[in-house]
Design a protein around this motif. Sequence first.
Motif, PDB file in Angstrom:
ATOM      1  N   ALA A   1     -43.524  -4.462 -10.895  1.00 52.54           N
ATOM      2  CA  ALA A   1     -42.877  -4.296 -12.193  1.00 52.54           C
ATOM      3  C   ALA A   1     -42.720  -2.821 -12.545  1.00 52.54           C
ATOM      4  N   THR A   2     -43.759  -2.047 -12.296  1.00 51.31           N
ATOM      5  CA  THR A   2     -43.693  -0.612 -12.591  1.00 51.31           C
ATOM      6  C   THR A   2     -42.654   0.074 -11.720  1.00 51.31           C
ATOM      7  N   SER A   3     -42.558  -0.335 -10.455  1.00 48.80           N
ATOM      8  CA  SER A   3     -41.543   0.225  -9.562  1.00 48.80           C
ATOM      9  C   SER A   3     -40.140  -0.112 -10.061  1.00 48.80           C
ATOM     10  N   ALA A   4     -39.963  -1.340 -10.565  1.00 50.30           N
ATOM     11  CA  ALA A   4     -38.651  -1.739 -11.087  1.00 50.30           C
ATOM     12  C   ALA A   4     -38.272  -0.896 -12.298  1.00 50.30           C
ATOM     13  N   ILE A   5     -39.241  -0.617 -13.164  1.00 49.00           N
ATOM     14  CA  ILE A   5     -38.977   0.223 -14.337  1.00 49.00           C
ATOM     15  C   ILE A   5     -38.634   1.645 -13.907  1.00 49.00           C
ATOM     16  N   MET A   6     -39.358   2.174 -12.919  1.00 49.20           N
ATOM     17  CA  MET A   6     -39.063   3.519 -12.420  1.00 49.20           C
ATOM     18  C   MET A   6     -37.671   3.590 -11.803  1.00 49.20           C
TER      19      MET A   6
END
Length: 282
Positions: A247-252
């Motif tokens: 999820a954090t990678s998708a936001i980045m």
Amino acid sequence: MVRIFPLIFVLLWSSAFITTKPIIDNSDPFAALAFRFFFVAVGFLLFSIYLKQSILIKKRYLIESMFSGILFHGLYLGGVFYSISIGMPTSLAALIVTLQPILTNILSGPLLNEKVTLQQWVGVLLGFVGASLVLGIDVGSGIPLLGLIATLIALLSITFSTIWQKKLSNNLPLSVSNFYQALGGCLFHILIIIFFIEPYIYFTKTFIIAMSHQIFLVSFGAFTILMFLIKKNSASKTVSVFFLIPATSAIMAWLFLNETLTNIDVVGFLIASVGVYIATRN
């Protein structure tokens, strides 16, 4: 400060997915990893000397640490880099590796005598559901078989390296242990290069920036925090934070690469966050 280490780890580890593709586009994956862990090993060696920590250790500890490095830096990262380089969808590779906390929970009981509570299981399952929503489960039909095999090897390697490291975490100072792990990973990739592939690296500006990021922020930063968390916490609780990484990678990717972030991604992030909170709270 220690309480925010899991958050810092998630941010740094997630950022590695943003820089993996530029590295693979400019180099052979195993040559890139050998290059990376050569400098990581040198860095931890110099840091150990600066702290006046002896790198002359017992043969048993040397073998144990280098084996941990082969599992983590060699088989895990090698499997992920190689699978993506031959066409494995990054999201699918990440989803398979995200099974790690579940597998660790299953094995940490019999192998580490850790008690995995119902609360942790609920958190782990919620985390997996959230991560799956973010990554998506439409895997298509063009999955390379070797890529799938490599990703499964990576999953098993990161799971067993986490459990292995938990068993060894009190044997050596962190910087000394990290030095020998990086050395083990570097030697593993050098052997792959010698016997199996024709290595190449194009030292473009993009490669240098991406590689510098993975050396300093991921290997020196995120990996050291991970080893610290494994040492201080149970293995099953520590790896639960991995569910926040997709999820954090998708936001980045949405922030820095202009990739699409859907409502389902946001819902998945929230579910995964709740799952990690439930799994890791005291």
